[in-house]
Design an enzyme around this catalytic site. Structure first.
Site, short mmCIF file in Angstrom:
data_model
loop_
_atom_site.label_atom_id
_atom_site.label_comp_id
_atom_site.label_asym_id
_atom_site.label_seq_id
_atom_site.Cartn_x
_atom_site.Cartn_y
_atom_site.Cartn_z
N TRP A 118 0.90 -1.28 -0.03
CA TRP A 118 0.12 -0.12 -0.04
C TRP A 118 0.89 1.11 0.03
O TRP A 118 1.81 1.26 0.49
CB TRP A 118 -0.92 0.26 1.21
CG TRP A 118 -0.27 0.01 2.63
CD1 TRP A 118 -0.06 -0.81 3.24
CD2 TRP A 118 0.07 1.25 3.41
NE1 TRP A 118 0.69 -0.48 4.47
CE2 TRP A 118 0.72 0.91 4.39
CE3 TRP A 118 -0.06 2.62 2.95
CZ2 TRP A 118 1.06 1.83 5.34
CZ3 TRP A 118 0.48 3.64 3.73
CH2 TRP A 118 0.91 3.21 5.13
N ASP A 296 11.64 -11.33 10.68
CA ASP A 296 10.75 -10.21 10.41
C ASP A 296 11.56 -8.98 10.15
O ASP A 296 12.14 -8.36 11.19
CB ASP A 296 9.73 -9.71 11.65
CG ASP A 296 8.80 -8.70 11.17
OD1 ASP A 296 8.76 -8.13 10.07
OD2 ASP A 296 7.81 -8.57 11.83
#
Length: 405
Positions: A118, A296
């Site tokens: 996004w 991560d």
């Protein structure tokens, strides 16, 4: 005939082009204790850990996870594409992508802990500070834009990044993905993404964790034949003053960045990049064994299960002050390394890495980088990943780690 095939293979490898894009860090970003608290809260929201963690001893609470608030920034192939990354004071790593025809450029965090792409939209409100501070996608300026007619919403903190799902050409270092679905964000929550160096997020996790089951960009890179192997890797430079923050490699392994063999371990649950850890030890003391971990790149921290978090911080001599473990700076150099055994190989974290030094004004403090967000698994962020070359292999569902060259 075999000799000719070998020669052609060697020539192909030698002629393989490596693409690099130089990315600059945010020169105004300062790494502070407040930013750390914000990063912890962001990690809690990311892994949906909303409940306060309380640990009891004979009915007496001996540890209460503090409330940090909600205001946070928040077989190998050599035919690959590499993209240089920027490092904003070791808080996050980001690179440049293009969207649309002609291309509109955005700095995005390449985040293995999520799976959606996004960016801010030109349709956002003038009162949306985060949007106004960053590059905005203008669908009317792109000849390849296609509206999906759907909305999207991704939860961050007490609000959500929301807007419209769109399709357009997304270009990563010259590799053009046709009709990639992404979020055109018209609203961003509070101060979540204000004053950060990046515009948006490009998730590199499995599709299983993608909102609206959107196909992640990396899937399409491979499916459209833009890369030869469904593999990507990270070199994350840990020098906080570095303009060049490292490298993302797409479609293979950059052998120039690694020394020795890669240690691979299977993904145990597709979604996040989750795998088994044999054991984690500190100076001979077993902290965890037979545990699970997630790699991560979207966080700078190491999160541990609650019991391991307390034990480890006690072992390093940490003193709990307002929800954070501090250690005397004079002891840091004498602390033992933390050993993480993955796939039978020991990976080491020295105290200079797992202890973070913060200087604010004339005051210097040393703080443990270990945190607790209430998960039953470990989250190995950039504190760990920055010490090694990490590889993520969709094709064989495995994660690999190697010593940096």
């Amino acid at each position: 005939m075999l000799k000719w095939l070998v020669l052609l293979t060697i020539l192909a490898l030698v002629s393989a082009e490596i693409h690099r894009i130089k990315i600059h860090k945010n020169q105004n970003h300062k790494n502070t204790r407040q930013h750390r608290k914000q990063a912890i809260q962001a990690l809690k929201q990311k892994y949906h850990q909303q409940d306060v963690v309380i640990i009891y001893d004979d009915g007496v609470p001996i540890y209460v996870q503090p409330d940090y608030g909600y205001d946070y920034p928040s077989q190998p192939s050599d035919d690959y594409t590499s993209e240089e990354l920027g490092n904003s004071m070791n808080m996050y790593y980001y690179g440049l992508i293009g969207i649309g025809t002609p291309e509109q450029y955005f700095k995005v965090v390449f985040d293995t802990g999520s799976a959606n792409l996004w960016v801010p939209s030109s349709q956002c409100l003038s009162t949306d500070v985060a949007c106004q501070q960053h590059n905005q996608y203008n669908s009317s300026a792109s000849s390849t834009f296609v509206s999906s007619g759907q909305n999207f919403s991704i939860q961050y903190g007490t609000g959500s990044v929301s807007g419209y799902l769109a399709m357009d050409t997304v270009t990563i270092n010259g590799l053009a993905i046709a009709n990639q679905t992404f979020g055109e964000a018209v609203s961003q929550p509070g101060a979540s993404f204000t004053d950060v160096a990046f515009d948006g997020i490009l998730g590199m996790g499995y599709q299983q964790i993608a909102e609206d089951n959107v196909v992640p960009p990396f899937y399409n890179l491979y499916e459209e034949g833009l890369i030869d192997e469904p593999v990507f890797g990270f070199y994350l430079a840990r020098n906080g003053s570095a303009v060049e923050g490292g490298q993302l490699t797409l479609g293979g392994t950059d052998q120039n960045l690694i020394a020795g063999e890669m240690t691979y371990t299977p993904v145990t649950q597709q979604g996040y990049w989750q795998f088994s850890v044999n054991n984690i030890t500190w100076n001979g003391t077993v902290i965890s064994s037979g545990c699970q971990a997630i790699a991560d790149t979207g966080t700078s921290l190491i999160a541990a299960p609650s019991a391991a978090y307390i034990q480890l911080n006690n072992l390093i001599g940490g003193v709990l002050i307002q929800g954070e473990y501090y250690v005397p700076c004079s002891t840091v150099s004498s602390l033992p390394v933390l050993t993480i055994n993955i796939g039978g190989t020991n990976f080491y974290l020295p105290p200079s890495v797992y202890i973070q030094t913060y200087t604010e004004g004339n005051y210097t403090t040393c703080m443990s980088t270990f945190t607790d967000i209430g998960t039953g698994f470990w989250i190995l962020g950039d504190v760990f990943l920055g010490q090694y070359y990490s590889e993520f292999d969709f094709g064989q569902n495995r994660v690999g780690f190697a010593t940096l060259a």
